[in-house]
Design a protein around this motif. Structure first.
Motif, PDB file in Angstrom:
ATOM      1  N   PHE A 172       0.879  -1.166   0.000  1.00  0.00           N
ATOM      2  CA  PHE A 172       0.000   0.000   0.000  1.00  0.00           C
ATOM      3  C   PHE A 172       0.919   1.218   0.000  1.00  0.00           C
ATOM      4  CE2 PHE A 172      -2.366  -3.445   1.799  1.00  0.00           C
ATOM      5  CZ  PHE A 172      -3.655  -3.275   1.330  1.00  0.00           C
ATOM      6  N   TYR A 173       0.692   2.157  -0.922  1.00  0.00           N
ATOM      7  CA  TYR A 173       1.579   3.312  -1.079  1.00  0.00           C
ATOM      8  C   TYR A 173       0.850   4.593  -0.677  1.00  0.00           C
ATOM      9  CZ  TYR A 173       4.313   0.072  -3.878  1.00  0.00           C
ATOM     10  OH  TYR A 173       5.034  -1.005  -4.296  1.00  0.00           O
ATOM     11  N   VAL A 174       1.481   5.363   0.204  1.00  0.00           N
ATOM     12  CA  VAL A 174       0.941   6.667   0.589  1.00  0.00           C
ATOM     13  C   VAL A 174       1.655   7.725  -0.235  1.00  0.00           C
ATOM     14  CG1 VAL A 174       0.690   8.352   2.453  1.00  0.00           C
ATOM     15  CG2 VAL A 174       0.414   5.902   2.934  1.00  0.00           C
ATOM     16  N   ILE A 175       0.879   8.618  -0.841  1.00  0.00           N
ATOM     17  CA  ILE A 175       1.475   9.735  -1.580  1.00  0.00           C
ATOM     18  C   ILE A 175       0.965  11.046  -0.982  1.00  0.00           C
ATOM     19  CG2 ILE A 175       1.734   8.427  -3.706  1.00  0.00           C
ATOM     20  CD1 ILE A 175      -0.621  10.049  -4.832  1.00  0.00           C
ATOM     21  N   GLY A 176       1.726  12.115  -1.232  1.00  0.00           N
ATOM     22  CA  GLY A 176       1.318  13.453  -0.802  1.00  0.00           C
ATOM     23  C   GLY A 176       1.592  13.756   0.655  1.00  0.00           C
ATOM     24  N   SER A 177       2.466  13.002   1.305  1.00  0.00           N
ATOM     25  CA  SER A 177       2.732  13.242   2.734  1.00  0.00           C
ATOM     26  C   SER A 177       3.786  14.323   2.915  1.00  0.00           C
ATOM     27  CB  SER A 177       3.209  11.946   3.403  1.00  0.00           C
ATOM     28  OG  SER A 177       4.554  11.684   3.071  1.00  0.00           O
ATOM     29  N   ASP A 178       4.041  14.632   4.196  1.00  0.00           N
ATOM     30  CA  ASP A 178       5.075  15.631   4.514  1.00  0.00           C
ATOM     31  C   ASP A 178       6.457  14.989   4.716  1.00  0.00           C
ATOM     32  OD1 ASP A 178       4.625  14.322   6.899  1.00  0.00           O
ATOM     33  OD2 ASP A 178       4.079  16.127   8.030  1.00  0.00           O
ATOM     34  N   VAL A 179       6.581  13.688   4.445  1.00  0.00           N
ATOM     35  CA  VAL A 179       7.868  12.991   4.553  1.00  0.00           C
ATOM     36  C   VAL A 179       8.522  12.932   3.175  1.00  0.00           C
ATOM     37  CG1 VAL A 179       8.995  10.798   5.099  1.00  0.00           C
ATOM     38  CG2 VAL A 179       7.114  11.621   6.524  1.00  0.00           C
ATOM     39  N   LEU A 180       9.743  13.405   3.107  1.00  0.00           N
ATOM     40  CA  LEU A 180      10.470  13.407   1.844  1.00  0.00           C
ATOM     41  C   LEU A 180      11.499  12.287   1.824  1.00  0.00           C
ATOM     42  CD1 LEU A 180      11.135  17.237   1.428  1.00  0.00           C
ATOM     43  CD2 LEU A 180       9.264  15.876   0.464  1.00  0.00           C
ATOM     44  N   GLY A 181      11.663  11.674   0.656  1.00  0.00           N
ATOM     45  CA  GLY A 181      12.676  10.642   0.465  1.00  0.00           C
ATOM     46  C   GLY A 181      13.955  11.259  -0.065  1.00  0.00           C
ATOM     47  N   PRO A 182      14.936  10.440  -0.405  1.00  0.00           N
ATOM     48  CA  PRO A 182      16.212  10.956  -0.923  1.00  0.00           C
ATOM     49  C   PRO A 182      16.053  11.804  -2.181  1.00  0.00           C
ATOM     50  CG  PRO A 182      16.390   8.631  -0.386  1.00  0.00           C
ATOM     51  CD  PRO A 182      14.948   8.993  -0.241  1.00  0.00           C
ATOM     52  N   MET A 183      15.002  11.545  -2.959  1.00  0.00           N
ATOM     53  CA  MET A 183      14.767  12.305  -4.192  1.00  0.00           C
ATOM     54  C   MET A 183      13.509  13.160  -4.094  1.00  0.00           C
ATOM     55  SD  MET A 183      17.266  11.724  -6.257  1.00  0.00           S
ATOM     56  CE  MET A 183      16.666  12.182  -7.864  1.00  0.00           C
ATOM     57  N   GLY A 184      13.174  13.607  -2.894  1.00  0.00           N
ATOM     58  CA  GLY A 184      12.014  14.492  -2.729  1.00  0.00           C
ATOM     59  C   GLY A 184      10.747  13.724  -2.417  1.00  0.00           C
ATOM     60  N   HIS A 185       9.633  14.177  -2.983  1.00  0.00           N
ATOM     61  CA  HIS A 185       8.341  13.543  -2.714  1.00  0.00           C
ATOM     62  C   HIS A 185       8.350  12.112  -3.232  1.00  0.00           C
ATOM     63  CE1 HIS A 185       6.459  17.153  -1.168  1.00  0.00           C
ATOM     64  NE2 HIS A 185       7.164  17.795  -2.078  1.00  0.00           N
ATOM     65  N   GLU A 186       7.822  11.215  -2.424  1.00  0.00           N
ATOM     66  CA  GLU A 186       7.929   9.776  -2.692  1.00  0.00           C
ATOM     67  C   GLU A 186       6.597   9.071  -2.510  1.00  0.00           C
ATOM     68  OE1 GLU A 186       9.578   7.157  -3.508  1.00  0.00           O
ATOM     69  OE2 GLU A 186      11.590   7.900  -3.817  1.00  0.00           O
ATOM     70  N   LEU A 187       6.584   7.826  -2.924  1.00  0.00           N
ATOM     71  CA  LEU A 187       5.532   6.890  -2.554  1.00  0.00           C
ATOM     72  C   LEU A 187       6.090   6.122  -1.366  1.00  0.00           C
ATOM     73  CD1 LEU A 187       5.968   6.451  -5.988  1.00  0.00           C
ATOM     74  CD2 LEU A 187       3.655   5.668  -5.525  1.00  0.00           C
ATOM     75  N   LEU A 188       5.382   6.118  -0.248  1.00  0.00           N
ATOM     76  CA  LEU A 188       5.872   5.409   0.934  1.00  0.00           C
ATOM     77  C   LEU A 188       5.142   4.075   1.053  1.00  0.00           C
ATOM     78  CD1 LEU A 188       6.052   8.686   1.769  1.00  0.00           C
ATOM     79  CD2 LEU A 188       7.404   7.500   3.469  1.00  0.00           C
ATOM     80  N   PRO A 189       5.889   2.976   0.935  1.00  0.00           N
ATOM     81  CA  PRO A 189       5.268   1.646   0.938  1.00  0.00           C
ATOM     82  C   PRO A 189       5.013   1.084   2.342  1.00  0.00           C
ATOM     83  CG  PRO A 189       7.489   1.597  -0.041  1.00  0.00           C
ATOM     84  CD  PRO A 189       7.305   2.926   0.619  1.00  0.00           C
ATOM     85  N   PHE A 190       3.897   0.366   2.460  1.00  0.00           N
ATOM     86  CA  PHE A 190       3.535  -0.333   3.696  1.00  0.00           C
ATOM     87  C   PHE A 190       2.975  -1.692   3.338  1.00  0.00           C
ATOM     88  CE2 PHE A 190       3.369   4.151   4.510  1.00  0.00           C
ATOM     89  CZ  PHE A 190       4.014   4.269   5.733  1.00  0.00           C
ATOM     90  N   LYS A 191       3.228  -2.668   4.221  1.00  0.00           N
ATOM     91  CA  LYS A 191       2.748  -4.012   3.906  1.00  0.00           C
ATOM     92  C   LYS A 191       1.271  -4.208   4.210  1.00  0.00           C
ATOM     93  CE  LYS A 191       4.448  -6.107   8.168  1.00  0.00           C
ATOM     94  NZ  LYS A 191       5.406  -7.058   8.713  1.00  0.00           N
ATOM     95  N   ASP A 192       0.707  -3.334   5.046  1.00  0.00           N
ATOM     96  CA  ASP A 192      -0.725  -3.485   5.307  1.00  0.00           C
ATOM     97  C   ASP A 192      -1.418  -2.123   5.290  1.00  0.00           C
ATOM     98  OD1 ASP A 192      -0.859  -2.411   8.116  1.00  0.00           O
ATOM     99  OD2 ASP A 192       0.434  -4.142   8.482  1.00  0.00           O
ATOM    100  N   GLN A 193      -2.712  -2.174   5.055  1.00  0.00           N
ATOM    101  CA  GLN A 193      -3.496  -0.966   4.884  1.00  0.00           C
ATOM    102  C   GLN A 193      -3.603  -0.163   6.185  1.00  0.00           C
ATOM    103  OE1 GLN A 193      -7.386  -1.645   3.236  1.00  0.00           O
ATOM    104  NE2 GLN A 193      -7.517   0.446   2.479  1.00  0.00           N
ATOM    105  N   GLU A 194      -3.643  -0.845   7.323  1.00  0.00           N
ATOM    106  CA  GLU A 194      -3.778  -0.142   8.597  1.00  0.00           C
ATOM    107  C   GLU A 194      -2.560   0.756   8.846  1.00  0.00           C
ATOM    108  OE1 GLU A 194      -4.237  -3.562   8.341  1.00  0.00           O
ATOM    109  OE2 GLU A 194      -6.390  -3.231   8.141  1.00  0.00           O
ATOM    110  N   ALA A 195      -1.386   0.243   8.595  1.00  0.00           N
ATOM    111  CA  ALA A 195      -0.175   1.044   8.776  1.00  0.00           C
ATOM    112  C   ALA A 195      -0.158   2.220   7.799  1.00  0.00           C
ATOM    113  CB  ALA A 195       1.069   0.178   8.585  1.00  0.00           C
ATOM    114  N   ALA A 196      -0.614   1.978   6.572  1.00  0.00           N
ATOM    115  CA  ALA A 196      -0.669   3.059   5.583  1.00  0.00           C
ATOM    116  C   ALA A 196      -1.651   4.144   6.033  1.00  0.00           C
ATOM    117  CB  ALA A 196      -1.061   2.500   4.220  1.00  0.00           C
TER     118      ALA A 196
END
Length: 166
Positions: A112-136
Motif C-alpha cells: 500500500f503506497y501513501v502519496i502526498g505526505s510531509d515525509v520526503l525521500g532521498p529524491m524528494g516527494h515519494e511513494l511510501l510503501p507499507f505491507k498493510d493498509q492499517e499502517a498506511a
C-alpha cells in the motif's frame, strides 16, 4: 502399526510443505545485500546511503537493480528499455520495496503506497510503501498524506506529479 504409518505420512507431508515454503519465499525475507558501488539506475545515487528507502527489481538471469526509493523503481518499470536496454517488464521476476515502518523488504505488488505526505525521500516527494493498509492509514493521518494507492494504480502521471511538487 497404523499410528506409525500415519506419523510417517504426517512427517513426510510436513517436510514437503517446508520445502515448498522455502522455495516460494523469495527474497523478501532475505537480508538486503547492497554494496557501496550499487547505484540507482534512474538517478545515479548510491543506494547504500538510504537503506530504509531501498527498492529492488530482479530479472530473469539473476541481474538485480537497486533504487533509492519506490518512485525511481516505478520510473524504471514504466521505461525499462531506457534504464536497462534489452530488458523488459516481462523479464522482471521480483519487485521489492521497503516497508517504511518495519524497514523490511516486501512484495511491491501487494504493498500500500501513501502519496502526498510531509515525509520526503532521498529524491524528494515519494511513494511510501507499507505491507498493510492499517499502517498506511496511520501514516497518512500522521503525515498529512493525500491518498493510499495500490501498485496497479500507480501511473507515469502520478510519478511525474511527485517530481513537480518540488
Amino acid at each position: 502399526m497404523k499410528t506409525h504409518l500415519d506419523a510417517a505420512r504426517l512427517a513426510a507431508w510436513l517436510l514437503g510443505l517446508c520445502m515448498l515454503l522455502a522455495m516460494t519465499n523469495g527474497r523478501a525475507d532475505q537480508q538486503i545485500e547492497i554494496t557501496k558501488q550499487d547505484r540507482c539506475p534512474v538517478c545515479g545515487m548510491f543506494v547504500y546511503k538510504y537503506p530504509k528507502w531501498v527498492a529492488q527489481i530482479y530479472f530473469k538471469g539473476g541481474s538485480a537493480y537497486f533504487y533509492d526509493g519506490a518512485k525511481d523503481m516505478f520510473k524504471h518499470i514504466f521505461n525499462t528499455e531506457k534504464y536497462t536496454p534489452g530488458k523488459t517488464v516481462e523479464k522482471m521476476t521480483e519487485i521489492l520495496v521497503t516497508d517504511y515502518y518495519e524497514v523490511e523488504l516486501i512484495d511491491a505488488k501487494s504493498a500500500f503506497y501513501v502519496i502526498g505526505s510531509d515525509v520526503l525521500g532521498p529524491m524528494g516527494h515519494e511513494l511510501l510503501p507499507f505491507k498493510d493498509q492499517e499502517a498506511a492509514k496511520e501514516f497518512l493521518e500522521d503525515h498529512k498524506g493525500k491518498s493510499i494507492m495500490r501498485y496497479q494504480e500507480v501511473t507515469p502521471a502520478i510519478i511525474e506529479s511527485l517530481d513537480r511538487r518540488g
